[in-house]
Design an enzyme around this catalytic site. Structure first.
Site, PDB file in Angstrom:
ATOM      1  N   ALA A   1       0.757  -1.001   0.119  1.00 46.56           N
ATOM      2  CA  ALA A   1       0.053   0.102  -0.176  1.00 46.56           C
ATOM      3  C   ALA A   1       0.891   1.271   0.022  1.00 46.56           C
ATOM      4  O   ALA A   1       0.213   2.396  -0.097  1.00 46.56           O
ATOM      5  CB  ALA A   1      -0.971  -0.138   0.920  1.00 46.56           C
TER       6      ALA A   1
ATOM      7  N   GLY B   1       2.170   2.570  -2.352  1.00 43.01           N
ATOM      8  CA  GLY B   1       1.874   3.280  -3.650  1.00 43.01           C
ATOM      9  C   GLY B   1       0.821   3.757  -3.611  1.00 43.01           C
ATOM     10  O   GLY B   1       0.278   5.127  -4.169  1.00 43.01           O
ATOM     11  N   ASP B   2      -0.333   3.242  -2.694  1.00 43.60           N
ATOM     12  CA  ASP B   2      -1.681   3.681  -2.759  1.00 43.60           C
ATOM     13  C   ASP B   2      -1.640   5.084  -1.838  1.00 43.60           C
ATOM     14  O   ASP B   2      -2.360   6.185  -1.874  1.00 43.60           O
ATOM     15  CB  ASP B   2      -2.552   2.715  -1.787  1.00 43.60           C
TER      16      ASP B   2
HETATM   17  O1  RIB Z   1      -1.665  -1.880  -3.105  1.00 41.87           O
HETATM   18  C1  RIB Z   1      -1.899  -2.772  -2.156  1.00 41.87           C
HETATM   19  C2  RIB Z   1      -3.285  -3.502  -2.052  1.00 41.87           C
HETATM   20  O2  RIB Z   1      -3.389  -4.138  -3.439  1.00 41.87           O
HETATM   21  C3  RIB Z   1      -3.521  -4.505  -1.362  1.00 41.87           C
HETATM   22  O3  RIB Z   1      -4.396  -3.890  -0.083  1.00 41.87           O
HETATM   23  C4  RIB Z   1      -4.223  -5.451  -1.795  1.00 41.87           C
HETATM   24  O4  RIB Z   1      -5.799  -5.628  -1.617  1.00 41.87           O
HETATM   25  C5  RIB Z   1      -4.218  -4.994  -3.169  1.00 41.87           C
HETATM   26  O5  RIB Z   1      -5.290  -4.521  -3.967  1.00 41.87           O
END
Ligand code: RIB
Length: 305
Positions: A250, A252-253
């Site tokens: 996560a 990157g998120d």
């Molecule tokens: O970027 C991480 C995410 O990738 C995780 O939370 C998993 O669910 C996938 O979607």
């Protein structure tokens, strides 16, 4: 005030096991701790926006099951607008099986479930209820035609479109002219550009190739090296703070959520990338996806311009 960040994307429940190394094909190994934690690239980005002080609305699809209900309840607790979440009673919510090795690197398999059923008409209905949208943030864990529809809709309404092309997908090239900003990591940028990124010169070459295909601003995330930004023809490397990585899931998120949050506040692209690098660096020091996302008061906003 038009300052909402509309995140169209996936919502998963992550099943995580810590291991010494990522298993080889055919290998069975004994791992360490197991934990469940809400995830999904879209959901992680929406939670990042909310924790970092932005106004987030999430548009996605869940199954009519416990995981879907749990994720939605958590969104509400984070203050995220959930009016755009719909459910598909015949399909399970998305899940991800994640292995995290001793160096904090991961390997992820997603069973998309209801995410794969998010249709353009679901998105149209949800976006119509969001007159305050300023930015659309979208990734690739939902059907490509839905991503395309969302980007086209957002452009028509004058929203800034941030495309996070993750996970990598060889059909993404067609979306490039619809994005104002694209945020690939090194392997996604290599797939998009045909350039293997081994150093900053490679990152610049890859970014130039991608920009030439119709995107205004290209930001390549470089893990512990920070990010490379190509904007209006100018190339800039923004280093990341030095941290000890526990789990890169996560990161990157968090980067994308932070970037959108700073841009919605009117910060420059350079300053927004610095903020995003700082937020992502905190996330990698913690285990899990949403469990690792920092709050605004934890993230320095050291401005570079
Ligand atoms: O970027 C991480 C995410 O990738 C995780 O939370 C998993 O669910 C996938 O979607």
């Amino acid at each position: 005030m038009k300052n909402k960040i509309l995140v169209v994307g996936s919502i998963n429940m992550d099943m995580v096991v810590k291991t010494a190394h990522i298993p080889q094909p055919g290998e069975t190994m004994l791992g360490g701790v197991f934990f469940m934690n809400p995830g999904g690239k879209g959901a992680n980005q929406a939670v990042s926006v909310a924790r970092l002080g932005g106004h987030a609305a999430f548009i996605g699809k869940i199954g009519d099951d416990l995981f879907g209900k749990q994720s939605t309840r958590l969104f509400e607790q984070e203050g995220i607008d959930i009016t755009g979440i719909c459910s598909d009673p015949g399909t399970p919510s998305g899940i991800a099986m994640i292995t995290v090795d001793a160096a904090g690197e991961n390997s992820i398999v997603v069973a998309p479930g209801a995410n794969a059923r998010l249709q353009p008409n679901d998105v149209a209905a949800a976006l119509d209820k969001q007159p305050d949208g300023k930015i659309l943030l979208v990734q690739l864990e939902i059907p490509m035609e839905t991503v395309k529809y969302a980007a086209e809709y957002a452009r028509e309404k004058g929203l800034l479109v941030i495309l996070n092309p993750a996970p990598a997908n060889d059909r993404v090239a067609a979306l490039l002219p619809l994005a104002d900003i694209i945020t690939p990591n090194e392997s996604e940028a290599a797939l998009l550009s045909g350039v293997q990124i081994k150093d900053l010169a490679g990152a610049r070459q890859a970014a130039e190739q991608i920009a030439a295909r119709g995107v205004k601003s290209v930001i390549i995330t470089l893990g512990s090296q920070g990010a490379a930004l190509l904007h209006n023809g100018a190339f800039l490397h923004i280093p990341a703070p030095l941290v000890e990585a526990v789990d890169t899931t996560a990161a990157g998120d968090v980067f994308n959520g932070a970037l959108a949050t700073a841009l919605a506040e009117g910060k420059s692209l350079e300053d927004a990338v610095v903020f995003a690098c700082n937020a992502a660096a905190i996330a990698v020091t913690r285990l899990g996806a949403q469990s690792s996302i920092p709050y605004r008061n934890e993230v320095p906003f050291n401005i570079i311009s």
